[in-house]
Design an enzyme around this catalytic site. Structure first.
Site, short mmCIF file in Angstrom:
data_model
loop_
_atom_site.label_atom_id
_atom_site.label_comp_id
_atom_site.label_asym_id
_atom_site.label_seq_id
_atom_site.Cartn_x
_atom_site.Cartn_y
_atom_site.Cartn_z
N ASP A 277 -10.59 -9.00 7.87
CA ASP A 277 -12.00 -8.91 7.49
C ASP A 277 -12.64 -10.30 7.47
O ASP A 277 -13.78 -10.48 7.88
CB ASP A 277 -12.18 -8.26 6.11
CG ASP A 277 -12.47 -6.78 6.24
OD1 ASP A 277 -12.00 -6.17 7.24
OD2 ASP A 277 -13.16 -6.22 5.38
N LYS B 182 4.05 -15.57 2.71
CA LYS B 182 3.96 -16.32 1.45
C LYS B 182 5.40 -16.61 1.03
O LYS B 182 5.86 -16.23 -0.05
CB LYS B 182 3.20 -15.47 0.41
CG LYS B 182 2.88 -16.17 -0.88
CD LYS B 182 1.73 -17.17 -0.75
CE LYS B 182 1.51 -17.89 -2.07
NZ LYS B 182 0.68 -19.09 -1.92
N ASP C 239 -5.01 -7.09 5.97
CA ASP C 239 -6.24 -6.41 5.56
C ASP C 239 -7.31 -7.46 5.22
O ASP C 239 -8.46 -7.40 5.68
CB ASP C 239 -5.91 -5.55 4.33
CG ASP C 239 -6.99 -4.54 4.00
OD1 ASP C 239 -7.99 -4.48 4.73
OD2 ASP C 239 -6.84 -3.82 3.00
N TYR D 10 0.82 -1.21 0.00
CA TYR D 10 0.00 0.00 0.00
C TYR D 10 0.85 1.27 0.00
O TYR D 10 0.35 2.35 -0.26
CB TYR D 10 -0.95 0.02 1.21
CG TYR D 10 -1.96 -1.12 1.22
CD1 TYR D 10 -1.99 -2.05 0.19
CD2 TYR D 10 -2.87 -1.26 2.25
CE1 TYR D 10 -2.89 -3.10 0.19
CE2 TYR D 10 -3.79 -2.31 2.26
CZ TYR D 10 -3.78 -3.22 1.22
OH TYR D 10 -4.68 -4.26 1.23
N ASP E 279 -2.39 -18.47 2.12
CA ASP E 279 -3.55 -19.17 1.54
C ASP E 279 -4.07 -20.22 2.52
O ASP E 279 -5.28 -20.37 2.72
CB ASP E 279 -3.20 -19.78 0.17
CG ASP E 279 -1.80 -20.35 0.09
OD1 ASP E 279 -1.02 -20.13 1.04
OD2 ASP E 279 -1.48 -21.03 -0.89
#
Ligand code: NAD
Length: 357
Positions: free
Chosen positions: A251, A191, A247, A141, A223
Site C-alpha cells: 500500500d 525482521k 500488506d 493473518y 522498517d
C-alpha cells in the site's frame, strides 16, 4: 488460443471497471485471433444479497474450471454491519484460499506523464518500476491460536506468526523467477533481528539463491524497507516478503504512482487459475456514476494474459495502450489535475480501445 475467464464483478464500481476491461479483452482477442469465453459469478456483497454467502460454492467451482479469474472489487456500506464471517471481504479471502493463491504480485510503474500526481518529488518517482511480491496464505493473518484470552486477570489477545519452510521457499522462488526476467535484483524483506520466523525466512532465501546465481539477493529489514521505498524507490526491482509486511509495504508503494485507480495486481498459485484484480476497492462514493478509472483493472487483465496465458505481446499491447492514453493527457476524475478535462469510464475505455493495436 481459446481461454475460459471467470468474471467476478463484485460490488460498487467493480461491475463498471470489469465491463470496461472485457471490451479491451475482446479487442485483444480479435487483434490476435484468440477466443475468450466469459463466465460470470457472484462474490462479496452481491453474493450475500443473492445467496446469503459472500462466496457461494458455485463461484469457487466456476473459478476452478477456468483458465483465469478477473475480479472487480467487493464491499460497501450496505454490508458493513454484518458479522465477520458474513462480510464481503470473507469472499475475497475465501477465494484466495480456495484457489491456494500464495503469491500476490503488485507491480508499481510510474508513468512519466502521471508523476505530478504523486506526493513525492518528481525526480524520486519518475520511471519507478518495481514489483512487490507478498505471501498471501501464511503468517499472522492465518496462524493459530488467534484468540482473546485472560492473562493476569485481564483481557488479552493473541495472534500467531508461523511460517513453514516450504511456504517460504515457494514464495521466495517466485521472487527469483520474476527477478530473473526483470533487472535481476531481489530484495527479501524481513525482521530477522527480532523475529524467529524472519530468521527462517532469511536462511531459506539464502538457500534458494543458490539456484539463481544470475540474480543478486539482498536482505532488508522491514522498517528500513519502508523508509527506502519513499527515499529512493528506484533502487528496487523485485521485493519479496511475508503477508503482513507485504500488506503494508504494497500500500505504501502504491502511493508512489499517485492513484489507487492505476494499480493492478495478480494473485497466483501453483495449480489453480490466477486471480487478477485492481488494488482499489469498490469506491461506493462514485459507484454507478460512470466516473471510475478502469485502467487498473485493464492492467490486471494484461497481467492475466502474461502470467496465466503466456500471451506476452498481447499483454504488452494493453500496457502500451494505457501508457499512450496517459501520455496524450486523457484523465478520469481521480487522476485529473485542476482544469483538466475529465473523462467518464466509457470515454476512457474508448481511448484505450482506439490506442490498442
Ligand atoms: P476504495 O479503494 O474503494 O476507495 C478509496 C477512494 O479512492 C475513494 O474516494 C474512491 O472513490 C477512490 N477510488 C478507488 N478506486 C477508484 C477508481 N478505480 N476510480 C476512481 N476513483 C477510485 O477504498 P475504501 O473507500 O477504503 O473502501 C470502500 C469499500 O471497498 C470498502 O467496503 C472496502 O472494504 C472495500 N475494499 C475492497 C477491496 C477489494 O475488493 N480488493 C480493496 C479495498 C477496499
Amino acid at each position: 488460443m481459446n481461454k475460459k475467464i471467470t468474471v467476478l464483478p463484485g460490488d460498487g464500481i467493480g461491475a463498471e471497471v470489469v465491463e470496461a476491461t472485457i471490451k479491451v479483452l475482446d479487442k485483444v482477442a480479435s487483434l490476435y485471433d484468440h477466443q475468450f469465453e466469459y463466465k460470470f459469478a457472484d462474490i462479496g456483497g452481491t453474493a450475500i444479497d443473492k445467496h446469503d454467502n459472500p462466496l457461494p460454492q458455485e463461484t469457487v467451482d466456476t473459478c476452478r474450471s477456468s483458465d483465469g479469474v478477473l475480479l472487480g472489487a467487493v464491499g460497501g456500506p450496505k454490508w458493513d454491519n454484518l458479522p465477520g464471517n458474513k462480510r464481503p471481504e470473507k469472499g475475497l479471502l475465501g477465494i484466495r484460499k480456495a484457489l491456494n493463491l500464495f503469491a500476490n504480485l503488485r507491480p508499481v510503474t510510474g508513468h512519466e506523464s502521471m508523476t505530478d500526481s504523486s506526493t513525492l518529488r518528481k525526480e524520486v518517482v519518475d520511471n519507478v518500476d518495481l514489483m512487490i511480491i507478498r505471501e498471501l496464505t501464511g503468517g499472522l493473518y492465518f496462524g493459530e491460536p488467534q484468540e482473546r484470552r485472560e492473562v493476569d486477570g485481564e483481557e488479552a489477545a493473541v495472534d500467531t506468526l508461523q511460517y513453514k519452510k516450504s511456504e517460504i521457499e515457494r514464495i521466495v522462488r517466485q521472487g527469483f523467477e520474476l527477478a530473473k526476467v526483470r533487472r535481476k535484483k531481489l530484495t527479501s524483506v524481513d525482521k530477522a533481528n527480532v523475529l524467529e520466523s524472519s530468521r527462517l525466512w532469511r536462511e531459506t532465501a539464502i538457500e534458494v539463491a543458490k539456484d539463481y546465481p544470475e540474480v543478486e539477493l539482498e536482505h532488508m529489514l522491514v522498517d528500513n524497507a519502508a523508509m527506502q521505498l519513499i527515499r529512493d524507490p528506484k533502487q528496487f526491482d523485485v521485493v519479496v516478503t511475508e503477508n503482513m509486511f507485504g500488506d503494508i509495504l504494497s500500500d505504501e508503494a502504491s502511493m508512489l504512482t499517485g492513484s489507487l485507480g492505476m494499480l493492478p495486481s495478480a494473485s497466483i498459485g501453483s495449480e489453480a487459475p490466477g486471480l487478477y484484480e485492481p488494488v482499489h476497492g469498490s469506491a461506493p462514493d462514485i459507484a454507478g456514476e460512470g466516473k471510475a478509472n478502469p485502467l487498473a483493472t485493464m492492467a490486471s487483465a494484461a497481467m492475466m494474459l502474461k502470467y496465466s496465458f503466456g500471451m506476452h505481446n498481447e499483454a504488452a499491447s494493453i500496457d502500451t495502450a494505457i501508457s499512450s492514453v496517459l501520455t496524450n493527457g486523457h484523465r478520469t476524475g481521480d487522476i485529473a489535475k485542476d482544469g483538466e478535462k475529465i473523462l467518464s469510464t466509457n470515454e476512457m475505455t474508448d481511448k484505450v480501445l482506439e490506442a490498442l493495436k
